[in-house]
Enzyme design. Structure first.
Site, mmCIF file in Angstrom:
data_model
loop_
_atom_site.group_PDB
_atom_site.id
_atom_site.type_symbol
_atom_site.label_atom_id
_atom_site.label_comp_id
_atom_site.label_asym_id
_atom_site.label_seq_id
_atom_site.Cartn_x
_atom_site.Cartn_y
_atom_site.Cartn_z
ATOM 1 N N CYS A 293 -4.013 10.287 5.606
ATOM 2 C CA CYS A 293 -4.651 9.213 4.829
ATOM 3 C C CYS A 293 -5.602 9.784 3.773
ATOM 4 C CB CYS A 293 -5.493 8.321 5.728
ATOM 5 S SG CYS A 293 -4.651 7.658 7.154
ATOM 6 N N ASP B 220 0.878 -1.168 0.000
ATOM 7 C CA ASP B 220 0.000 0.000 0.000
ATOM 8 C C ASP B 220 0.919 1.223 0.000
ATOM 9 O OD1 ASP B 220 -2.271 -1.568 0.154
ATOM 10 O OD2 ASP B 220 -3.028 -0.662 2.006
ATOM 11 N N ASP C 133 1.833 6.096 8.422
ATOM 12 C CA ASP C 133 1.545 7.500 8.745
ATOM 13 C C ASP C 133 0.803 7.746 10.063
ATOM 14 O OD1 ASP C 133 -0.707 6.426 7.602
ATOM 15 O OD2 ASP C 133 -0.982 7.989 6.095
HETATM 16 O O1 DAV Z 1 -2.651 3.292 13.082
HETATM 17 O O2 DAV Z 1 -4.496 2.451 12.650
HETATM 18 C C1 DAV Z 1 -3.906 4.304 10.318
HETATM 19 C C2 DAV Z 1 -3.580 4.596 8.881
HETATM 20 C C3 DAV Z 1 -4.644 4.162 7.957
HETATM 21 N N1 DAV Z 1 -4.382 4.620 6.609
HETATM 22 C C4 DAV Z 1 -3.469 2.938 12.284
HETATM 23 C C5 DAV Z 1 -3.208 3.127 10.828
#
Ligand code: DAV
Length: 377
Positions: free
Chosen positions: A355, A200, A250
């Protein structure tokens, strides 16, 4: 001819970005990469369907507000085109009962300089997500003669790409986090096998010439190897953190400006070479503040650490979720101007401010922020 696509890191002055949409986002149908089990909110194990309309409206309102705010700061914003995510999708190898959504463009679009790569993704429900971004990418391709439009090899995603399919998750989640970290994280082996390259885009941290890529439940070793071969002018470093279910870098480790990075206070770096590389080049790594939430909101698959999922307007200015007061205070202390953005309603649709965006243009050029390297890393 205009230059449209250019972005080498996370902190150069932002001029053009893509912001996702909550429209039609699904609690995905079960598949080997994804298990949802939220009986208390109407989605017991095995069920799927669109997130509630009132939640979708609230998320879209916050996304639209964020777009207005970005535009006020001189940033051009593009939006993807929703598909009907309730539809089932198939390839010659499999059929999947639903798609997911397009709130988090960061997951799929990796911008490196004048190039945007469509990531492989690792979930069947997200296999066709690139279609929502094609109108934008086609336009950039027409208008910017230097734009390099790339797509990583579409994965087969047969059962061979997953460790025991869905059973992995049931098996893993019956263990305490510490045991999962010992069993899976330390062996860099969760649900994905090494059958084919999988990644990803949100597992990649862009620090100029150095790209730090997290091994995770969405990115395997072959995926990192593919990125390494694809970007021969860059140094692609594999990184691992103390986390049972790593997914996207991130909310774990982010750069703030040259020489300064923010690290999740729980998900500490495990890769020795990475720690050495940062120390050797005089980068300071500060642990993030405490998140405002104690637990995930309803129907949210992201963690409370979305508190550190922030977007830099430039190396002095940062967008932070409005209610994450401790995280805002830490950024003030570090010398940043903080722009609060209400964004909690967006979380269940796939993440936070980082995100929800994908870079198109930041001023600046390719720079080396780690001139001292560690042989073999
Ligand atoms: O820490 O749950 C969040 C990032 C999702 N794109 C997490 C990952």
């Amino acid at each position: 001819m205009p230059m449209i696509v250019n972005s080498w890191n996370e902190w150069d002055p932002l001029k053009h970005i893509i912001v996702g949409r909550a429209d039609g986002t699904m609690v995905q149908a079960p598949e080997p990469a994804v298990v949802r089990d939220w009986p208390e909110y109407g989605f017991p194990l095995g069920t799927y369907g669109p997130l509630p309309k009132d939640m979708e409206d609230a998320a879209n309102e916050q996304l639209d507000n964020f777009v207005t705010l970005l535009e006020k700061h001189g940033v051009t914003v593009d939006r993807p085109e929703p598909l009907d995510f309730r539809q089932s999708v198939s390839t010659p190898d499999w059929k999947q009962d639903s798609m997911f959504g397009i709130m988090p463009p960061r997951d799929i679009l990796l911008t490196v300089g004048n190039e945007i790569v469509e990531a492989t993704m690792s979930a069947r429900s997200r296999w066709f997500e690139f279609l929502a971004y094609r109108p934008l990418l086609q336009r950039y391709f027409k208008e910017d003669p230097n734009f390099r439009w790339e797509a990583a090899p579409k994965p087969r995603l047969t059962d061979k790409s997953y460790v025991d399919g869905i059973e992995f998750w049931e098996y893993a989640e019956s263990m305490p986090d510490e045991e999962q970290i010992e069993r899976f994280t330390m062996n860099k082996q969760w649900n994905l096998t090494e059958e084919e390259p999988l990644f990803d885009a949100a597992d990649v941290g862009r620090f100029g010439k150095d790209l730090f890529v997290q091994r995770s439940t969405t990115t395997n070793g072959a995926g990192i190897d593919w990125l390494r071969r694809h970007f021969p002018e860059h140094r692609v470093h594999e990184v691992l953190f103390y986390e049972a279910h790593p997914m996207h870098i991130d909310a774990t480790f982010i750069p703030l400006r040259p020489g300064l990075a923010l690290s999740n206070r729980q998900r500490v770096p495990l890769t020795e070479e990475m720690k050495q590389l940062f120390a050797l080049n005089d980068w300071e790594i500060v642990p993030c503040a405490e998140p405002a939430l104690d637990e995930k909101p309803p129907l949210c698959f992201c963690s409370v650490w979305l508190s550190m999922n922030t977007l830099l307007l430039d190396e002095n200015t940062i967008f932070v979720e409005e209610q994450e007061k401790a995280q805002q205070e830490q950024f003030y202390q570090l010398g940043f101007e903080v722009i609060p953005v209400p964004f909690w309603a967006v979380g269940p649709f796939g993440g936070g401010l980082h995100c929800a965006t994908a870079d198109v243009y930041r001023e600046g050029t390719l720079q080396d922020y780690f001139p001292k390297q560690i042989p073999g890393y």
